[in-house]
Design a protein around this motif. Structure first.
Motif, PDB file in Angstrom:
ATOM      1  N   ARG A  27      -4.306  33.555  39.407  1.00 33.66           N
ATOM      2  CA  ARG A  27      -4.057  34.452  41.119  1.00 33.66           C
ATOM      3  C   ARG A  27      -1.910  34.552  40.767  1.00 33.66           C
ATOM      4  O   ARG A  27      -1.674  35.781  41.907  1.00 33.66           O
ATOM      5  N   TRP A  35       1.136  36.224  49.602  1.00 33.16           N
ATOM      6  CA  TRP A  35       0.078  37.675  49.578  1.00 33.16           C
ATOM      7  C   TRP A  35       0.419  38.480  51.177  1.00 33.16           C
ATOM      8  O   TRP A  35       0.352  37.685  51.660  1.00 33.16           O
ATOM      9  N   LYS A  90      -1.768  41.808  52.604  1.00 36.29           N
ATOM     10  CA  LYS A  90      -3.257  42.688  52.995  1.00 36.29           C
ATOM     11  C   LYS A  90      -1.999  43.465  54.292  1.00 36.29           C
ATOM     12  O   LYS A  90      -2.112  43.241  54.613  1.00 36.29           O
ATOM     13  N   ASP A 130      -6.529  48.120  52.556  1.00 32.04           N
ATOM     14  CA  ASP A 130      -6.884  46.924  51.290  1.00 32.04           C
ATOM     15  C   ASP A 130      -7.320  46.069  51.078  1.00 32.04           C
ATOM     16  O   ASP A 130      -7.841  45.909  52.485  1.00 32.04           O
ATOM     17  N   LYS A 131      -7.845  46.268  50.246  1.00 25.07           N
ATOM     18  CA  LYS A 131      -9.370  45.096  51.142  1.00 25.07           C
ATOM     19  C   LYS A 131      -9.274  43.603  49.736  1.00 25.07           C
ATOM     20  O   LYS A 131      -9.809  43.125  50.936  1.00 25.07           O
ATOM     21  N   GLU A 132      -8.403  44.275  49.922  1.00 31.43           N
ATOM     22  CA  GLU A 132      -7.829  42.701  49.103  1.00 31.43           C
ATOM     23  C   GLU A 132      -6.025  42.434  49.157  1.00 31.43           C
ATOM     24  O   GLU A 132      -5.439  43.542  48.744  1.00 31.43           O
TER      25      GLU A 132
END
Length: 152
Positions: A44, A69, A71, A75-77
């Motif tokens: 990941r 990360w 988001k 976006d869902k992810e």
């Protein structure tokens, strides 16, 4: 793994065919907190992300991992950001500013200039090469000429 008899960095370099710096970088990943180690194991995050985070104290690793990360609203992810984004966040938020250091930065005893002894010619050439990267001087190192001649 280094606790196992017969396994040291030199042995791992020989067995893997990788450079010593690569082996050391991979061994540093053993310092990752479980959440980050799992993310790296499941691909990941990249090795660059993992190496940046592994250099930090374990109490700071979770915060740095969150910065990997982004988001967006649609976006869902979350998306993995480039490692340079994480490096910039670490520098801005976790590293201490030298301007705020509780000591005099101009104190000559903090970084005394050592005198280089005149090494044997072969050793001097090796020293010169080890302080250069792709033909360019490495920042922070001052190359001094040998006695009786300059650096080739």
């Amino acid at each position: 793994m280094l606790d196992i008899p017969g396994y040291d960095v030199a042995a791992l370099v020989e067995k893997s065919g990788k450079s010593a710096s690569h082996v050391y970088a991979r061994l540093s990943l053993l310092q990752l907190i479980p959440t980050v180690a799992e993310a790296f194991t499941h691909e990941r995050i990249t090795a660059s992300h993992a190496n940046l985070i592994a250099r930090l104290p374990q109490e700071s690793q979770a915060a740095a991992f969150e910065q990997c990360w982004r988001k967006d609203w649609q976006d869902k992810e979350p998306h993995l950001l480039p490692a340079k984004h994480v490096a910039a966040w670490i520098q801005a938020n976790l590293y201490l500013s030298l301007a705020d250091a509780p000591f005099d930065r101009e104190d000559p005893t903090l970084n005394p200039q050592p005198e280089l002894a005149s090494p044997a010619p072969a050793a001097a050439d090796t020293t010169c090469l080890s302080l250069r990267c792709a033909g360019r001087p490495v920042p922070g190192f001052k190359l001094l000429p040998r006695q009786g001649g300059g650096i080739p």
